[in-house]
Design an enzyme around this catalytic site. Structure first.
Site, PDB file in Angstrom:
ATOM      1  N   GLU A 198       0.822  -1.211   0.000  1.00  0.00           N
ATOM      2  CA  GLU A 198       0.000   0.000   0.000  1.00  0.00           C
ATOM      3  C   GLU A 198       0.856   1.261   0.000  1.00  0.00           C
ATOM      4  O   GLU A 198       0.430   2.315  -0.467  1.00  0.00           O
ATOM      5  CB  GLU A 198      -0.925   0.006   1.235  1.00  0.00           C
ATOM      6  N   HIS A 244       8.100 -26.665  -1.630  1.00  0.00           N
ATOM      7  CA  HIS A 244       7.503 -27.808  -2.325  1.00  0.00           C
ATOM      8  C   HIS A 244       6.366 -27.379  -3.255  1.00  0.00           C
ATOM      9  O   HIS A 244       5.641 -28.223  -3.774  1.00  0.00           O
ATOM     10  CB  HIS A 244       7.015 -28.833  -1.292  1.00  0.00           C
ATOM     11  N   LYS A 267     -14.357  -0.187  -4.001  1.00  0.00           N
ATOM     12  CA  LYS A 267     -15.490   0.194  -3.125  1.00  0.00           C
ATOM     13  C   LYS A 267     -16.515   0.989  -3.918  1.00  0.00           C
ATOM     14  O   LYS A 267     -17.720   0.781  -3.789  1.00  0.00           O
ATOM     15  CB  LYS A 267     -14.993   1.048  -1.946  1.00  0.00           C
TER      16      LYS A 267
HETATM   17  O1  PA5 Z   1      -4.152   0.939   5.794  1.00  0.00           O
HETATM   18  C1  PA5 Z   1      -5.279   1.318   5.592  1.00  0.00           C
HETATM   19  O2  PA5 Z   1      -5.584   2.496   5.605  1.00  0.00           O
HETATM   20  C2  PA5 Z   1      -6.376   0.325   5.310  1.00  0.00           C
HETATM   21  O3  PA5 Z   1      -5.910  -0.973   5.234  1.00  0.00           O
HETATM   22  C3  PA5 Z   1      -7.420   0.401   6.414  1.00  0.00           C
HETATM   23  O4  PA5 Z   1      -6.816   0.118   7.635  1.00  0.00           O
HETATM   24  C4  PA5 Z   1      -8.566  -0.558   6.150  1.00  0.00           C
HETATM   25  O5  PA5 Z   1      -9.154  -0.280   4.916  1.00  0.00           O
HETATM   26  C5  PA5 Z   1      -9.602  -0.459   7.242  1.00  0.00           C
HETATM   27  O6  PA5 Z   1     -10.080   0.820   7.350  1.00  0.00           O
HETATM   28  P1  PA5 Z   1     -10.887   1.291   8.620  1.00  0.00           P
HETATM   29  O7  PA5 Z   1      -9.987   1.200   9.793  1.00  0.00           O
HETATM   30  O8  PA5 Z   1     -11.295   2.687   8.320  1.00  0.00           O
HETATM   31  O9  PA5 Z   1     -12.078   0.368   8.764  1.00  0.00           O
END
Ligand code: PA5
Length: 451
Positions: free
Chosen positions: A290, A311, A425
């Protein structure tokens, strides 16, 4: 206490001499930009000095809530996804008995993870399992609007209240969320749940050392003081005034950028020889994926559990396209002792190993793998961890976080945003006709008609 150590020699040998050292000035600039808050994404730098800002008093508040959940629950469901889940799971599974959920020693609640998928069977089986259990819920969501987590929380809140009564449910439902906004905050305020705040300036994937990770880890029975102490010591070991050659995060960031830019190594495989580190690699994948995968750039973060995956993936790693490098997290000492047993018939021909520690065999598998993969053109970075203990896991977490910030800046991206996560989303809400998405719904239906 020892430290985790980093060996990049078997990776640097794939680069022109002086390549890693050549990054020193850029790394310094990146470190300075992080410290001065002048880099891209500078509103999400709360993780940088987070370990040293955590007080004993704060940890005691978390521990007190954890102790309530531990004393009142047979099972605790940690509801969260992505950064609101992976860190806690990484640490708990690294420290847990490999069969924790079967052992059920009555001293520790069974920790279950949910809110990280939309699997109907998963939710049906979870709620079924919980139907005769005294269970609690930690609802973790910074935005409070994440579909996976919100759906799970709706189901579990209702079930917990039905099984334990609304009053008792209040003691065993905890929210970890934004200080003011979102559904999780609103529900907590309305129902009077205990809450912890996810700081505004700490992004999800950097939040394991906030209550997002610390509360579930304490509920599982692990020492959050030691975890934080490890991170604090690594904060010092990777500080801006530590010379480049001695700073493990700087070295790791430099060598992986060198492999990417100069040697065409586009995929990094984090490998372990301890299955308990499986989820640690999942956490690492999110942290790096990310942070760096944007602007059409970024090393693809992959993970393997060895020797298991030797394996299945071993062939590809040994002889497939030479676009990979490996980062092995090696644990020096196991916690327990098992000796290779004797067998009278010796049908498998393995009596020559009789009496050896299983870990000695594992270590030779690790060394043999490194030699073979390096011979096969796979650069190897090695991180050595003295033991799987909270203190060293804390070191490892901060080591990777710091390196990630530096590495993303070397790559030239904003390591602290994740705009791409929204695309699925938006489509999902359009397809489900979410109010407010009318135009997107229409456009997507048109597009599907033409596909
Ligand atoms: O790193 C991030 O921002 C995402 O992985 C969020 O943690 C994830 O989408 C969950 O979001 P939230 O904590 O708003 O539910």
């Amino acid at each position: 206490m020892k430290n985790i150590t980093l060996d990049i020699t078997k990776a640097a040998q794939f680069l022109k001499p002086g390549t890693v050292e050549g990054y020193e000035a850029q790394v310094k600039d990146a470190q300075k930009a992080l410290e001065d808050g002048t880099c891209a994404g500078n509103d999400f730098l709360g993780w940088l000095h987070l370990p040293s800002s955590i007080t004993d008093d704060f940890l005691a508040q978390i521990q007190a809530v954890a102790d309530t959940l531990r004393s009142k629950c047979e099972a605790v469901v940690v509801a969260g996804i992505g950064g609101s889940y992976l860190g806690a799971r990484a640490v708990i599974e690294a420290l847990n008995n490999s069969f924790a959920w079967l052992v059920n020693d009555k001293k520790n609640p069974t920790i279950l993870f949910a809110g990280n998928n939309i699997g109907e069977d998963y939710l049906a089986e979870l709620t079924d399992y919980l139907k005769d259990k005294k269970f609690g819920v930690i609802n973790i969501s910074k935005s409070g609007t994440t579909t996976e987590t919100a759906l799970t929380f709706r189901l579990l809140k209702r079930q917990c209240e039905a099984q334990r009564g609304k009053e008792e449910a209040k003691d065993v439902i905890v929210a970890v969320t934004d200080a003011h906004k979102g559904a999780a905050r609103a529900a907590a305020t309305k129902e009077g749940y205990k809450t912890f705040v996810i700081p505004d300036n700490v992004g999800g994937r950097f939040s394991v050392l906030t209550p997002v990770g610390l509360l579930p880890i304490a509920v599982a029975g692990y020492d959050i003081k030691e975890l934080v102490k490890g991170a604090q010591d690594m904060e010092k070991a990777t500080a801006i005034d530590v010379p480049f050659a001695e700073n493990p995060s700087a070295q790791y960031a430099a060598v992986r950028n060198g492999l990417y830019a100069q040697a065409g190594k586009k995929i990094e495989i984090v490998a372990n020889f301890q299955p308990k580190l499986h989820f640690f690699a999942e956490w690492w994948k999110q942290l790096y994926g990310e942070s760096e995968g944007k602007d059409n750039k970024g090393i693809f973060p992959a993970a393997c559990d060895f020797t298991t995956d030797l394996h299945s993936m071993g062939q590809w790693i040994q002889q497939g396209e030479r676009s990979i490098f490996e980062t092995v997290i090696s644990v020096e000492e196991p916690e327990k002792k098992v000796l290779f047993p004797h067998d009278d018939e010796n049908l498998d021909g393995l009596n020559f190993l009789e009496g050896k520690r299983v870990d000695e065999v594992n270590k030779m598998a690790e060394l043999g793998t490194r030699l073979a993969h390096v011979d096969g053109g796979v650069p190897n970075i090695r991180i050595s961890v003295p033991r799987l203990e909270a203190y060293y896991i804390g070191q490892l977490i901060y080591f990777f976080e710091k390196a990630c910030g530096i590495s993303g800046l070397l790559l030239g991206v904003n390591p602290f945003n994740q705009p791409g996560v929204e695309a699925y989303k938006k489509n999902m809400f359009a397809l489900l006709n979410k109010p407010g998405y009318e135009a997107e719904s229409k456009a997507i239906q048109e597009r599907l008609k033409n596909e």
